[in-house]
Write an enzyme that holds these catalytic residues in place. Structure first.
Site, short mmCIF file in Angstrom:
data_model
loop_
_atom_site.label_atom_id
_atom_site.label_comp_id
_atom_site.label_asym_id
_atom_site.label_seq_id
_atom_site.Cartn_x
_atom_site.Cartn_y
_atom_site.Cartn_z
N HIS A 42 -10.65 9.25 -46.36
CA HIS A 42 -10.21 10.77 -45.88
C HIS A 42 -8.84 10.80 -45.41
CE1 HIS A 42 -14.21 12.18 -46.78
NE2 HIS A 42 -14.79 11.21 -45.84
N GLN A 43 -7.98 11.60 -45.79
CA GLN A 43 -6.52 11.83 -45.37
C GLN A 43 -6.38 11.85 -43.87
OE1 GLN A 43 -4.36 14.96 -47.38
NE2 GLN A 43 -3.82 13.59 -48.74
N ARG A 56 21.09 -10.69 -20.22
CA ARG A 56 20.12 -9.76 -19.31
C ARG A 56 19.62 -8.67 -20.45
NH1 ARG A 56 22.03 -6.42 -13.73
NH2 ARG A 56 20.57 -4.69 -13.99
N PRO A 77 0.94 -1.27 0.11
CA PRO A 77 -0.06 0.14 -0.09
C PRO A 77 0.65 1.09 0.00
CG PRO A 77 -0.79 -1.70 1.56
CD PRO A 77 0.46 -2.15 1.08
N GLY A 113 -15.75 7.82 -33.56
CA GLY A 113 -16.50 8.64 -33.21
C GLY A 113 -17.51 8.47 -32.02
N GLY A 114 -18.96 8.85 -31.96
CA GLY A 114 -19.56 8.72 -30.63
C GLY A 114 -19.89 7.34 -30.35
N GLU A 124 3.67 -3.94 -13.17
CA GLU A 124 5.11 -4.51 -13.61
C GLU A 124 6.15 -3.44 -13.72
OE1 GLU A 124 5.83 -8.24 -15.20
OE2 GLU A 124 3.69 -9.02 -14.89
N ILE A 135 -2.79 -7.10 -5.74
CA ILE A 135 -2.04 -8.57 -6.33
C ILE A 135 -3.38 -9.26 -7.19
CG2 ILE A 135 -1.33 -10.69 -5.39
CD1 ILE A 135 0.42 -8.18 -4.76
N1 COS Z 1 18.92 -7.92 -12.36
C1 COS Z 1 19.93 -8.24 -11.44
N2 COS Z 1 20.33 -7.41 -10.37
C2 COS Z 1 19.58 -6.41 -10.27
C3 COS Z 1 18.62 -5.93 -11.37
C4 COS Z 1 18.36 -6.69 -12.29
N3 COS Z 1 17.42 -6.38 -13.26
N4 COS Z 1 18.36 -4.49 -10.98
C5 COS Z 1 19.11 -4.35 -10.04
N5 COS Z 1 19.66 -5.23 -9.57
C6 COS Z 1 20.66 -5.26 -8.38
C7 COS Z 1 21.46 -3.90 -8.52
O1 COS Z 1 22.85 -4.47 -9.35
C8 COS Z 1 22.15 -3.92 -6.94
O2 COS Z 1 23.11 -4.77 -6.65
P1 COS Z 1 24.29 -4.35 -6.22
O3 COS Z 1 24.06 -3.45 -4.97
O4 COS Z 1 24.96 -5.64 -5.50
O5 COS Z 1 25.04 -3.71 -7.04
C9 COS Z 1 20.59 -3.93 -6.26
O6 COS Z 1 20.04 -5.06 -7.17
C10 COS Z 1 19.97 -2.68 -6.02
O7 COS Z 1 19.71 -2.09 -7.32
P2 COS Z 1 19.42 -0.58 -7.61
O8 COS Z 1 20.61 0.22 -6.74
O9 COS Z 1 19.33 -0.56 -8.78
O10 COS Z 1 18.19 -0.38 -6.51
P3 COS Z 1 17.30 0.59 -6.44
O11 COS Z 1 16.54 0.66 -5.25
O12 COS Z 1 17.61 1.87 -7.22
O13 COS Z 1 16.02 0.16 -7.64
C11 COS Z 1 14.52 -0.01 -9.50
C12 COS Z 1 15.46 0.81 -8.70
C13 COS Z 1 13.75 1.05 -10.27
C14 COS Z 1 15.28 -0.91 -10.46
C15 COS Z 1 13.30 -0.90 -8.60
O14 COS Z 1 13.15 -0.24 -7.53
C16 COS Z 1 12.23 -1.35 -9.68
O15 COS Z 1 12.50 -2.12 -10.52
N6 COS Z 1 11.10 -0.65 -9.10
C17 COS Z 1 9.89 -1.26 -9.80
C18 COS Z 1 9.30 -2.23 -9.15
C19 COS Z 1 8.06 -2.79 -9.97
O16 COS Z 1 8.20 -3.08 -10.89
N7 COS Z 1 7.01 -3.05 -9.15
C20 COS Z 1 5.81 -3.51 -9.76
C21 COS Z 1 5.80 -4.86 -9.10
S1 COS Z 1 5.09 -6.17 -9.93
S2 COS Z 1 3.12 -5.63 -10.47
#
Ligand code: COS
Length: 383
Positions: free
Chosen positions: A279-280, A312, A129, A340-341, A364, A158
């Site tokens: 119509h374009q 990756r 939340p 349209g409508g 996601e 969820i």
């Molecule tokens: N694969 C492997 N390792 C990853 C990774 C990936 N895709 N992304 C980050 N990591 C690792 C980093 O390398 C880092 O490791 P080290 O400290 O050992 O170098 C660690 O995880 C922390 O990463 P980071 O510093 O990037 O963390 P942040 O808190 O800055 O993360 C993002 C930022 C944006 C990447 C993250 O919070 C995110 O993806 N948020 C969105 C979450 C989401 O999608 N929510 C929806 C839920 S499902 S409906």
């Protein structure tokens, strides 16, 4: 492997199977499920019977064992019939991917095999939340007590939570450690203390169910720890690296359906003595929608291909998800404009596409965070 845009015979057969299922089982129920917010469990059961669920689980554990490209091909076909039902079908892939990635052979045998051997739903519990974007700041606590852990907290928005029999839950052993404290757990539905909260009444994707998962002193045995303590954040990020691409494919499916409807309508509807497609202003809309759809599919397939080659693909999966969902919104919006409508009325299918597509920009990882991932990954190349 050389690049080819020809689908193999197997891929074409999967596409045909998914398209037939979508046409015969999903499409006829889509409008009603949307209107009533009904969860059509019989559709999901049939999807499982046909092998259209648990696409990412290895065949040795009872899944379909499909590469990500095949998963995207199937997803597009399903989503062209109903975005919400497709989300519920895909939710199992999201929930089970942490086990695929970090589960031991014993855990896969004990958890995945019986789960995939019969119809069932699973949920992925990361979002809370207080926020979903800053995943490292999650608040659900895990405390180690002897040979088990005790979970307390809430997971919200969820997918499939009310119907799921299995959850993958991310909790922190120490909030001060941020990502290094986060730990992943397999939590069965019948765990005492696990309950389901309010079911959400959503704008779109109303055939999927969305609810809060409440965890009150839920005991999880150490056998259900995924990976090691503190590895949960990396497991969640790696999971999302492979599941964001199918969200791109889901957006492509919705957008394709909107474009097809708009194209047919523009050829039938006349104004000033000719079909509006002539119509374009309308033809340009169809052209732009086609460009965006083709680009979305290519980005999605390329991202899937990279994952399938073992790379990756944080950058590419975020690009695919972000571009395809933003494009889907524009395509659905233009489809309504062409109608349209009538497009604004619930008697026609296009307004549903727009409502369904909207969620693809949010779940996601909201597209704002995708852009942050894209920028960070790209900038790494320069030092
Ligand atoms: N694969 C492997 N390792 C990853 C990774 C990936 N895709 N992304 C980050 N990591 C690792 C980093 O390398 C880092 O490791 P080290 O400290 O050992 O170098 C660690 O995880 C922390 O990463 P980071 O510093 O990037 O963390 P942040 O808190 O800055 O993360 C993002 C930022 C944006 C990447 C993250 O919070 C995110 O993806 N948020 C969105 C979450 C989401 O999608 N929510 C929806 C839920 S499902 S409906």
């Amino acid at each position: 492997m050389p690049i080819s845009f020809d689908l193999t015979q197997d891929q074409k057969e999967l596409q045909t199977l998914a398209a037939k299922f979508a046409r015969e089982e999903m499409a006829p129920r889509a409008a009603e499920a949307d209107k009533k917010g009904h969860f059509p469990e019989e559709v999901y059961r049939k999807a499982w019977e046909l092998g259209l669920m648990n696409l990412n689980v290895a065949t040795e554990y009872g899944g379909a064992g499909l590469p990500l490209l095949e998963q995207c091909i199937i997803t597009e076909e399903l989503a062209a019939a109903c975005g919400g039902m497709t989300t519920s079908i895909l939710a199992n892939c999201l929930a089970l991917q942490p086990i695929n990635l970090a589960g031991t052979p014993e855990q896969k045998e004990r958890v995945l095999r019986p789960f995939c051997g019969k119809y069932g739903l699973a949920s992925f519990g990361l979002t809370e939340p207080s926020g979903g974007t800053d995943a490292a700041a999650l608040k659900t606590r895990a405390e180690k007590k002897g040979d088990h852990y005790v979970l307390n907290g809430q997971k919200c928005f969820i997918t499939n939570a009310p119907q799921a029999s299995l959850y993958t839950i991310f909790a922190t052993l120490d909030p001060a450690k941020r990502d290094k404290g986060i730990t992943a757990f397999i939590v069965p539905r019948d765990s005492p203390g696990l309950s389901i909260g309010k079911e959400e009444d959503k704008m779109g994707q109303r055939a999927s169910s969305t609810a809060t998962v409440l965890l009150e002193d839920v005991e999880v045995s150490k056998e259900n720890l995924l990976g090691k303590e503190g590895e949960g954040f990396r497991i969640a990020m790696q999971t999302l690296d492979s599941t964001r691409t199918p969200i791109g494919a889901l957006a492509v499916g919705i957008a394709r359906a909107a474009l097809e409807q708009a194209a047919k309508y523009s050829l039938q509807r006349t104004s000033f003595g000719k079909p509006i497609a002539q119509h374009q202003a309308v033809a340009a809309k169809i052209a732009n929608m086609t460009i965006e759809l083709e680009a979305s599919r290519l980005l999605t397939w390329r991202s899937a291909w990279l994952v399938d080659q073992g790379h990756r693909a944080s950058l590419e999966s975020s690009i695919a998800k972000c571009f395809s969902s933003d494009s889907a919104m524009r395509i659905c919006d233009e489809a309504i404009q062409i109608f349209g409508g009538y497009g604004y009325m619930r008697d026609y299918p296009v307004e549903k596409y727009l409502r369904d597509a909207k969620l693809c920009q949010i779940y996601e990882g909201a597209n704002e965070i995708q852009r942050q991932v894209i920028a960070r990954e790209f900038l790494k190349r320069f030092g």
